[in-house]
Design an enzyme around this catalytic site. Structure first.
Site, PDB file in Angstrom:
ATOM      1  N   GLU A 188      -6.109  -4.562   0.713  1.00 46.69           N
ATOM      2  CA  GLU A 188      -6.368  -4.913   2.105  1.00 46.69           C
ATOM      3  C   GLU A 188      -7.873  -4.807   2.345  1.00 46.69           C
ATOM      4  O   GLU A 188      -8.640  -4.513   1.445  1.00 46.69           O
ATOM      5  CB  GLU A 188      -5.618  -3.950   3.031  1.00 46.69           C
ATOM      6  N   GLU A 213       0.882  -1.183   0.000  1.00 46.73           N
ATOM      7  CA  GLU A 213       0.000   0.000   0.000  1.00 46.73           C
ATOM      8  C   GLU A 213       0.906   1.215   0.000  1.00 46.73           C
ATOM      9  O   GLU A 213       1.651   1.429   0.957  1.00 46.73           O
ATOM     10  CB  GLU A 213      -0.881   0.013   1.252  1.00 46.73           C
TER      11      GLU A 213
HETATM   12  P1  NAD Z   1       8.496   4.783   4.200  1.00 47.35           P
HETATM   13  O1  NAD Z   1       8.363   4.021   2.943  1.00 47.35           O
HETATM   14  O2  NAD Z   1       9.673   5.657   4.376  1.00 47.35           O
HETATM   15  O3  NAD Z   1       8.513   3.788   5.468  1.00 47.35           O
HETATM   16  C1  NAD Z   1       7.450   2.901   5.731  1.00 47.35           C
HETATM   17  C2  NAD Z   1       7.972   1.753   6.578  1.00 47.35           C
HETATM   18  O4  NAD Z   1       8.893   0.986   5.802  1.00 47.35           O
HETATM   19  C3  NAD Z   1       8.735   2.200   7.821  1.00 47.35           C
HETATM   20  O5  NAD Z   1       8.466   1.318   8.883  1.00 47.35           O
HETATM   21  C4  NAD Z   1      10.183   2.073   7.379  1.00 47.35           C
HETATM   22  O6  NAD Z   1      11.092   1.894   8.442  1.00 47.35           O
HETATM   23  C5  NAD Z   1      10.107   0.833   6.515  1.00 47.35           C
HETATM   24  N1  NAD Z   1      11.198   0.687   5.540  1.00 47.35           N
HETATM   25  C6  NAD Z   1      11.926   1.659   4.948  1.00 47.35           C
HETATM   26  N2  NAD Z   1      12.849   1.098   4.117  1.00 47.35           N
HETATM   27  C7  NAD Z   1      12.672  -0.244   4.179  1.00 47.35           C
HETATM   28  C8  NAD Z   1      13.293  -1.364   3.548  1.00 47.35           C
HETATM   29  N3  NAD Z   1      14.294  -1.199   2.664  1.00 47.35           N
HETATM   30  N4  NAD Z   1      12.858  -2.601   3.831  1.00 47.35           N
HETATM   31  C9  NAD Z   1      11.833  -2.789   4.697  1.00 47.35           C
HETATM   32  N5  NAD Z   1      11.213  -1.777   5.352  1.00 47.35           N
HETATM   33  C10 NAD Z   1      11.613  -0.516   5.081  1.00 47.35           C
HETATM   34  O7  NAD Z   1       7.135   5.588   4.350  1.00 47.35           O
HETATM   35  P2  NAD Z   1       6.777   6.660   5.456  1.00 47.35           P
HETATM   36  O8  NAD Z   1       7.533   7.913   5.154  1.00 47.35           O
HETATM   37  O9  NAD Z   1       6.896   6.029   6.800  1.00 47.35           O
HETATM   38  O10 NAD Z   1       5.209   6.877   5.190  1.00 47.35           O
HETATM   39  C11 NAD Z   1       4.697   7.798   4.281  1.00 47.35           C
HETATM   40  C12 NAD Z   1       4.300   7.108   3.000  1.00 47.35           C
HETATM   41  O11 NAD Z   1       3.357   6.077   3.273  1.00 47.35           O
HETATM   42  C13 NAD Z   1       3.623   8.027   2.012  1.00 47.35           C
HETATM   43  O12 NAD Z   1       4.126   7.762   0.729  1.00 47.35           O
HETATM   44  C14 NAD Z   1       2.158   7.627   2.093  1.00 47.35           C
HETATM   45  O13 NAD Z   1       1.398   7.880   0.940  1.00 47.35           O
HETATM   46  C15 NAD Z   1       2.279   6.169   2.343  1.00 47.35           C
HETATM   47  N6  NAD Z   1       1.062   5.627   2.917  1.00 47.35           N
HETATM   48  C16 NAD Z   1       0.270   4.838   2.144  1.00 47.35           C
HETATM   49  C17 NAD Z   1      -0.915   4.329   2.649  1.00 47.35           C
HETATM   50  C18 NAD Z   1      -1.812   3.451   1.817  1.00 47.35           C
HETATM   51  O14 NAD Z   1      -2.692   2.815   2.375  1.00 47.35           O
HETATM   52  N7  NAD Z   1      -1.634   3.383   0.511  1.00 47.35           N
HETATM   53  C19 NAD Z   1      -1.284   4.616   3.966  1.00 47.35           C
HETATM   54  C20 NAD Z   1      -0.443   5.431   4.727  1.00 47.35           C
HETATM   55  C21 NAD Z   1       0.731   5.928   4.205  1.00 47.35           C
END
Ligand code: NAD
Length: 500
Positions: free
Chosen positions: A479, A266
């Site tokens: 989901e 997501e």
């Molecule tokens: P992010 O991608 O930086 O991090 C999300 C999670 O992934 C964190 O727990 C992070 O530690 C982990 N992560 C980072 N690199 C990783 C790797 N290489 N391997 C495994 N895990 C890793 O995102 P963010 O800044 O925490 O959240 C904001 C983003 O989330 C925005 O783009 C937003 O649109 C998106 N979002 C999407 C939804 C949806 O349902 N589509 C909902 C909420 C947020």
């Protein structure tokens, strides 16, 4: 297995007033990370250090996987009714301690306390209740081959699932993954965002108090690169349910593909809000303020490109600006605050850099556009004025890339065809909002717009039974409802020959 319901206390799970070391939850116990190293967490509303969290690595993930493997045979063979009663108990505990959860969520994220109380915490409890109940009604298919055979489908839990979640709705989105995985009999290695760890830590306490057996849920804190990546690469983790940015989703997909893991991703969005002149105007105005700026615009479902039919463009702009100007960022803990701080200094700089970019791309800042400096307790916090930008082309970066802050663009359109082209003109496809009283037009647009979620004359009206997720670069899989229960189970077809 299920002890008496005990209230949590602030002193145990949300200690205020001193630097607190969060622990990992592994094999039913709260333990420090193998490395002995900690990351720091800063309160975005004050700029002050709030707590420390484990900098976990593959050793912690290995311990958690071993705990999950020990727990899986018994947990997966419990009756759905027994799992249901434990999950309902977890929901009871979250509700019973909802004030502490809401305060911790507000302190970690900078979001208004009132929003955490109204949305984040009730929804976390609802996630457990919903999937606990859904699993009791989960059925599988059968296909008869007339006179010859019957096929039936078994759906078994996968084993150990990895659940990785972001910072914007920390408890809400973590529980949205954990609850269906647990309800279907899986064990879990969960990693909350390192930017907002506290409510996941508090959930560890809730699970201990609720009688969740040891090793069924393991919550490990740390960075994406060290902890998240170790979860994705571990061969015993059979599926990854991820919510976060599209860039991270792409990295996870690349790492998981050679290991043939089941993936649910997501990801980000650049959601259009399409406003026709015939809409129910006052309702549209109120909801568009919410869909633009709730949680400081840091909800994946927020509308960030507002497309307005030419006939009402100037009127909408004037009314919208007047509403925005009444939204003054304030202390998230104040009951009056509707706009809080953005989540981190890094994110604050990213949002401001996009406002600068918009100016370079020819955009005019109609209102907002700057840091908001508060006095008193929040004088060093990261607050940004709600911002409206006009005059940027549809293909420029400001209108193509996810900013994920209190920043929206506004553009005019003429006619349905142009509205659809503009709405579909980004690599994303998460959500779209359509405002019109002409329902046949609304249905036609809903089918033409490339987004996984379409709201007509509303925003954020969620029924947990519906499929949730995005198209294009916004998502892979869905989901919600039965989709989630299917994701966390492996279908197996059994064919029985009638004449054997
Ligand atoms: P992010 O991608 O930086 O991090 C999300 C999670 O992934 C964190 O727990 C992070 O530690 C982990 N992560 C980072 N690199 C990783 C790797 N290489 N391997 C495994 N895990 C890793 O995102 P963010 O800044 O925490 O959240 C904001 C983003 O989330 C925005 O783009 C937003 O649109 C998106 N979002 C999407 C939804 C949806 O349902 N589509 C909902 C909420 C947020």
């Amino acid at each position: 297995m299920c002890g008496a319901l005990q209230p949590l206390t602030n002193t145990t799970f949300y200690p205020e007033g001193w630097m607190f070391k969060i622990k990992n939850y592994i094999n039913g116990k709260l333990i420090p990370p193998a490395s002995g190293n900690y990351l720091t967490h800063v309160n975005p509303a004050t700029g002050e250090l709030e707590n420390e969290l484990p900098a976990s690595d593959s050793r912690d993930v290995q311990l958690a996987v071993e705990a999950g493997e020990r727990a899986f045979p018994e947990w997966s063979s419990l009756t759905p009714e027994k799992r249901h009663s434990i999950l309902m108990r977890i929901a009871d505990h979250i509700e019973r301690d909802s004030d502490s959860f809401a305060k911790a969520e507000s302190v970690d994220t900078g979001k208004p306390l009132t929003l955490a109380k109204r949305v984040d915490v009730p929804r976390a409890a609802a996630n457990f209740r919903f999937f606990a109940a859904a699993s009791l009604h989960f059925s599988s298919e059968s296909h008869e081959m007339a006179g010859r055979a019957i096929n039936y489908t078994l759906r078994h839990p996968l084993g150990i699932a990895g659940c990785i979640s972001p910072w914007n709705l920390p408890l809400y989105l973590l529980t949205w993954k954990i609850a269906p995985a647990l309800a279907t009999g899986n064990c879990i290695i969960a990693k909350p965002s390192e930017i907002t760890p506290m409510t996941a830590y508090m959930l560890s306490g809730v699970c201990i108090n609720s009688g969740l057996p040891e090793g069924v849920l393991n919550i490990i804190h740390g960075t994406g690169g060290a902890t998240g990546n170790a979860i994705v690469l571990h061969p015993s983790v059979k599926a990854i349910s991820f919510t976060g940015s599209s860039a991270t989703g792409a990295r996870i997909a690349a790492a998981a593909a050679p290991l043939f893991k089941k993936l649910s991703l997501e990801m980000g969005g650049k959601n259009p809000v399409i406003i026709f002149a015939d809409c129910s105007y006052d309702e549209m105005l109120e909801k568009t303020i919410e869909s633009s700026f709730q949680n400081q615009g840091q909800i994946c479902l927020c509308g960030s490109r507002i497309l307005v039919e030419k006939k009402i463009y100037n009127k909408f702009k004037k009314d919208f600006v007047a509403r925005i100007e009444s939204l003054v960022p304030g202390d998230p803990l104040s009951e009056r605050t509707r706009i809080g701080a953005v989540v981190s200094h890094r994110h604050f700089e990213k949002i401001l850099s996009y406002i600068d970019l918009a100016k370079k791309e020819g955009g005019k800042i109609i209102c907002g556009g700057k840091q908001k400096i508060l006095s008193g307790r929040c004088r060093n916090g990261w607050f940004i004025e709600p911002t409206l930008i006009e005059g940027v082309s549809r293909n420029c970066r400001t209108n193509q890339e996810e900013i994920f802050g209190p920043v929206v663009t506004i553009s005019p359109f003429s006619g349905e065809e142009e509205a659809v082209q503009m709405a579909n003109g980004t690599p994303y496809g998460l959500a779209a909002m359509i405002w019109t009283q002409n329902l046949s037009r609304a249905h036609i647009l809903a089918s033409k717009i490339q987004a996984g979620i379409i709201w007509i004359n509303t925003w954020m009206l969620r029924d947990l039974r519906t499929p949730f997720g995005g198209m294009k670069n916004s998502g892979l899989g869905r989901e919600g409802g039965m989709e989630a229960l299917r994701f966390f189970t492996e279908p197996k077809n059994v064919c029985v020959n009638y004449n054997g």
